[in-house]
Design a protein around this motif. Structure first.
Motif, PDB file in Angstrom:
ATOM      1  N   ALA A 208       0.825  -1.210   0.000  1.00 49.74           N
ATOM      2  CA  ALA A 208       0.000   0.000   0.000  1.00 49.74           C
ATOM      3  C   ALA A 208       0.862   1.264   0.000  1.00 49.74           C
ATOM      4  CB  ALA A 208      -0.931   0.002   1.213  1.00 49.74           C
ATOM      5  N   LYS A 209       2.068   1.152   0.596  1.00 48.38           N
ATOM      6  CA  LYS A 209       2.982   2.298   0.626  1.00 48.38           C
ATOM      7  C   LYS A 209       3.877   2.333  -0.608  1.00 48.38           C
ATOM      8  CE  LYS A 209       3.303   2.566   5.686  1.00 48.38           C
ATOM      9  NZ  LYS A 209       4.225   2.479   6.854  1.00 48.38           N
ATOM     10  N   THR A 210       4.415   1.175  -0.979  1.00 51.70           N
ATOM     11  CA  THR A 210       5.385   1.144  -2.076  1.00 51.70           C
ATOM     12  C   THR A 210       4.724   1.059  -3.443  1.00 51.70           C
ATOM     13  OG1 THR A 210       5.564  -1.280  -2.073  1.00 51.70           O
ATOM     14  CG2 THR A 210       6.994  -0.053  -0.549  1.00 51.70           C
ATOM     15  N   GLN A 211       3.525   0.428  -3.500  1.00 50.88           N
ATOM     16  CA  GLN A 211       2.822   0.143  -4.750  1.00 50.88           C
ATOM     17  C   GLN A 211       3.733  -0.629  -5.711  1.00 50.88           C
ATOM     18  OE1 GLN A 211      -0.372   0.621  -5.088  1.00 50.88           O
ATOM     19  NE2 GLN A 211      -0.734   1.986  -3.334  1.00 50.88           N
ATOM     20  N   THR A 212       4.676  -1.383  -5.138  1.00 47.72           N
ATOM     21  CA  THR A 212       5.633  -2.142  -5.942  1.00 47.72           C
ATOM     22  C   THR A 212       5.603  -3.612  -5.538  1.00 47.72           C
ATOM     23  OG1 THR A 212       7.088  -0.214  -6.097  1.00 47.72           O
ATOM     24  CG2 THR A 212       8.053  -2.367  -6.614  1.00 47.72           C
ATOM     25  N   PRO A 213       5.331  -4.532  -6.475  1.00 44.38           N
ATOM     26  CA  PRO A 213       5.347  -5.966  -6.145  1.00 44.38           C
ATOM     27  C   PRO A 213       6.742  -6.425  -5.747  1.00 44.38           C
ATOM     28  CG  PRO A 213       4.255  -5.550  -8.260  1.00 44.38           C
ATOM     29  CD  PRO A 213       4.957  -4.286  -7.881  1.00 44.38           C
ATOM     30  N   ILE A 214       6.830  -7.548  -5.033  1.00 43.17           N
ATOM     31  CA  ILE A 214       8.137  -8.114  -4.688  1.00 43.17           C
ATOM     32  C   ILE A 214       8.612  -9.078  -5.771  1.00 43.17           C
ATOM     33  CG2 ILE A 214       7.737  -7.860  -2.210  1.00 43.17           C
ATOM     34  CD1 ILE A 214       7.289 -10.947  -2.164  1.00 43.17           C
ATOM     35  N   SER A 215       7.738  -9.428  -6.710  1.00 45.68           N
ATOM     36  CA  SER A 215       8.111 -10.283  -7.834  1.00 45.68           C
ATOM     37  C   SER A 215       7.935  -9.492  -9.129  1.00 45.68           C
ATOM     38  CB  SER A 215       7.227 -11.529  -7.880  1.00 45.68           C
ATOM     39  OG  SER A 215       5.916 -11.188  -8.320  1.00 45.68           O
ATOM     40  N   ASP A 216       8.381 -10.088 -10.225  1.00 45.78           N
ATOM     41  CA  ASP A 216       8.035  -9.547 -11.537  1.00 45.78           C
ATOM     42  C   ASP A 216       6.538  -9.724 -11.752  1.00 45.78           C
ATOM     43  OD1 ASP A 216      10.666  -8.880 -12.061  1.00 45.78           O
ATOM     44  OD2 ASP A 216      11.101 -10.791 -13.062  1.00 45.78           O
ATOM     45  N   ILE A 217       6.033  -9.144 -12.814  1.00 42.52           N
ATOM     46  CA  ILE A 217       4.616  -9.278 -13.159  1.00 42.52           C
ATOM     47  C   ILE A 217       4.487 -10.330 -14.261  1.00 42.52           C
ATOM     48  CG2 ILE A 217       2.598  -8.076 -14.087  1.00 42.52           C
ATOM     49  CD1 ILE A 217       3.681  -5.519 -12.783  1.00 42.52           C
ATOM     50  N   PHE A 218       3.539 -11.267 -14.077  1.00 40.01           N
ATOM     51  CA  PHE A 218       3.427 -12.417 -14.967  1.00 40.01           C
ATOM     52  C   PHE A 218       2.012 -12.537 -15.536  1.00 40.01           C
ATOM     53  CE2 PHE A 218       6.600 -13.402 -11.693  1.00 40.01           C
ATOM     54  CZ  PHE A 218       7.706 -13.700 -12.488  1.00 40.01           C
ATOM     55  N   GLN A 232       4.180 -17.793 -15.576  1.00 41.24           N
ATOM     56  CA  GLN A 232       4.292 -17.819 -17.028  1.00 41.24           C
ATOM     57  C   GLN A 232       4.201 -16.408 -17.587  1.00 41.24           C
ATOM     58  OE1 GLN A 232       2.157 -20.903 -18.925  1.00 41.24           O
ATOM     59  NE2 GLN A 232       2.483 -20.130 -21.002  1.00 41.24           N
ATOM     60  N   SER A 233       5.093 -16.112 -18.520  1.00 41.45           N
ATOM     61  CA  SER A 233       5.063 -14.865 -19.289  1.00 41.45           C
ATOM     62  C   SER A 233       5.198 -15.246 -20.749  1.00 41.45           C
ATOM     63  CB  SER A 233       6.211 -13.942 -18.879  1.00 41.45           C
ATOM     64  OG  SER A 233       6.027 -13.446 -17.572  1.00 41.45           O
ATOM     65  N   GLY A 234       4.123 -15.071 -21.516  1.00 39.49           N
ATOM     66  CA  GLY A 234       4.131 -15.522 -22.902  1.00 39.49           C
ATOM     67  C   GLY A 234       4.316 -17.018 -22.953  1.00 39.49           C
ATOM     68  N   SER A 235       5.331 -17.480 -23.686  1.00 34.02           N
ATOM     69  CA  SER A 235       5.581 -18.920 -23.804  1.00 34.02           C
ATOM     70  C   SER A 235       6.583 -19.424 -22.769  1.00 34.02           C
ATOM     71  CB  SER A 235       6.120 -19.240 -25.205  1.00 34.02           C
ATOM     72  OG  SER A 235       7.335 -18.528 -25.446  1.00 34.02           O
ATOM     73  N   GLU A 236       7.138 -18.539 -21.949  1.00 33.83           N
ATOM     74  CA  GLU A 236       8.162 -18.930 -20.980  1.00 33.83           C
ATOM     75  C   GLU A 236       7.540 -19.227 -19.620  1.00 33.83           C
ATOM     76  OE1 GLU A 236      12.243 -17.200 -18.857  1.00 33.83           O
ATOM     77  OE2 GLU A 236      11.008 -15.913 -20.146  1.00 33.83           O
ATOM     78  N   SER A 237       7.899 -20.368 -19.052  1.00 37.09           N
ATOM     79  CA  SER A 237       7.449 -20.754 -17.723  1.00 37.09           C
ATOM     80  C   SER A 237       8.650 -20.987 -16.822  1.00 37.09           C
ATOM     81  CB  SER A 237       6.608 -22.039 -17.785  1.00 37.09           C
ATOM     82  OG  SER A 237       5.421 -21.826 -18.509  1.00 37.09           O
ATOM     83  N   LEU A 242       8.927 -17.759  -2.635  1.00 32.42           N
ATOM     84  CA  LEU A 242       8.131 -16.791  -1.891  1.00 32.42           C
ATOM     85  C   LEU A 242       8.756 -15.403  -1.889  1.00 32.42           C
ATOM     86  CD1 LEU A 242       5.454 -16.977  -0.299  1.00 32.42           C
ATOM     87  CD2 LEU A 242       6.807 -17.297   1.782  1.00 32.42           C
ATOM     88  N   GLU A 243      10.050 -15.331  -2.145  1.00 35.60           N
ATOM     89  CA  GLU A 243      10.748 -14.049  -2.205  1.00 35.60           C
ATOM     90  C   GLU A 243      10.656 -13.420  -3.589  1.00 35.60           C
ATOM     91  OE1 GLU A 243      14.795 -14.901  -0.468  1.00 35.60           O
ATOM     92  OE2 GLU A 243      13.799 -16.838  -0.321  1.00 35.60           O
ATOM     93  N   GLY A 244       9.996 -14.108  -4.536  1.00 34.02           N
ATOM     94  CA  GLY A 244       9.891 -13.609  -5.899  1.00 34.02           C
ATOM     95  C   GLY A 244      11.091 -13.930  -6.753  1.00 34.02           C
ATOM     96  N   MET A 245      11.995 -14.781  -6.239  1.00 34.15           N
ATOM     97  CA  MET A 245      13.228 -15.123  -6.949  1.00 34.15           C
ATOM     98  C   MET A 245      13.044 -16.402  -7.760  1.00 34.15           C
ATOM     99  SD  MET A 245      15.092 -12.616  -5.975  1.00 34.15           S
ATOM    100  CE  MET A 245      16.717 -13.108  -6.529  1.00 34.15           C
ATOM    101  N   GLU A 246      13.681 -16.436  -8.922  1.00 35.83           N
ATOM    102  CA  GLU A 246      13.594 -17.606  -9.796  1.00 35.83           C
ATOM    103  C   GLU A 246      14.389 -18.770  -9.215  1.00 35.83           C
ATOM    104  OE1 GLU A 246      15.009 -18.932 -14.292  1.00 35.83           O
ATOM    105  OE2 GLU A 246      14.633 -16.797 -13.862  1.00 35.83           O
TER     106      GLU A 246
END
Length: 252
Positions: A208-218, A232-237, A242-246
């Motif tokens: 609510a303060k940062t308005q920034t996700p901790i992960s990328d947007i998918f 998934q983003s497009g054809s890539e999975s 939990l930290e948003g890290m791959e």
């Protein structure tokens, strides 16, 4: 019937709490219930602030924060006992399997539904008014007013009334969560959201303060368990944690 604290629990038993604070109370045997509840709250908040100061958190820090926030919420829920002299209290297990003590709610007909306690608070619903929360004394600390409400997660709960917000255990409402169409509380202060454009991301309780996700947007996020997600983003999975890290790439 006089209200008494349940026999030994980690959070509400006087002897265990006083033992915990022996190192900074001069005369622990003379501490009153309000004093040691206040002391517990202050010390937990200090520890939480130290860990939350670190902008980049690993899973171990998230686990520490989750435990501290859980205790902090429970202690603040138990604060209602300060002026409680009567009541019918029972021992139950909360949603996480922890023993706790609460006002008996079995004969309460005010609410159309009640969940199990989570971090010291219970989600309830009134058909005409919506969702709210009670503390362990059965007091409505968050008024029934929301069309949707998730359980407390690290001291905050996701709620919806036209827009999505966070509320704390005092019912204080955050700024609205920008562009969030739907939200699900996960664990350790992390939630999954769907934005108005149909994309997904993981957020923390500071969104609510940062308005920034901790992960990328998918394009999609599918929980595999409490710690890992297929995204998934497009054809890539791939798999993120939990930290948003791959963790693993090119999963099919």
């Amino acid at each position: 019937m006089m209200a008494t604290l349940a026999k030994p629990t980690p959070f509400y038993n006087k002897d265990s709490l006083l033992k915990h604070f022996r190192h900074f109370f001069a005369n622990p045997e003379q501490i009153s219930y309000p004093d040691y509840i206040k002391g517990m709250s202050v010390q937990l908040k200090k520890k939480i602030n130290i860990l939350e100061y670190d902008a980049i958190k690993n899973i171990f820090q998230l686990e520490q924060l989750a435990d501290l926030h859980s205790r902090f919420s429970l202690v603040n829920s138990a604060n209602c006992l300060v002026n409680k002299t009567e009541g019918d209290f029972v021992r139950i297990k909360d949603i996480d399997g922890r023993d706790m003590m609460t006002q008996s709610l079995e004969n309460n007909t005010k609410y159309s539904s009640m969940d199990k306690f989570k971090q010291g608070f219970i989600r309830v619903k009134q058909e005409k008014n919506g969702y709210g929360f009670l503390n362990i004394c059965g007091e409505e600390i968050v008024k029934c007013q929301y069309t949707h409400a998730e359980n407390f997660n690290n001291g905050k709960a996701l709620v919806k009334k036209e827009s999505w917000f966070f509320i704390d255990f005092e019912g204080k409402q955050s700024e609205s969560l920008r562009d969030v169409a739907d939200a699900i509380s996960l664990t350790k202060g992390i939630s999954l959201v769907r934005f108005n454009n149909g994309k997904y991301a993981l957020i923390d309780n500071n969104f609510a303060k940062t308005q920034t996700p901790i992960s990328d947007i998918f394009d999609s996020i599918i929980p595999l368990n409490t710690q890992n997600f297929k995204v998934q983003s497009g054809s890539e999975s791939k798999i993120i944690n939990l930290e948003g890290m791959e963790t693993y790439a090119n999963i099919h």
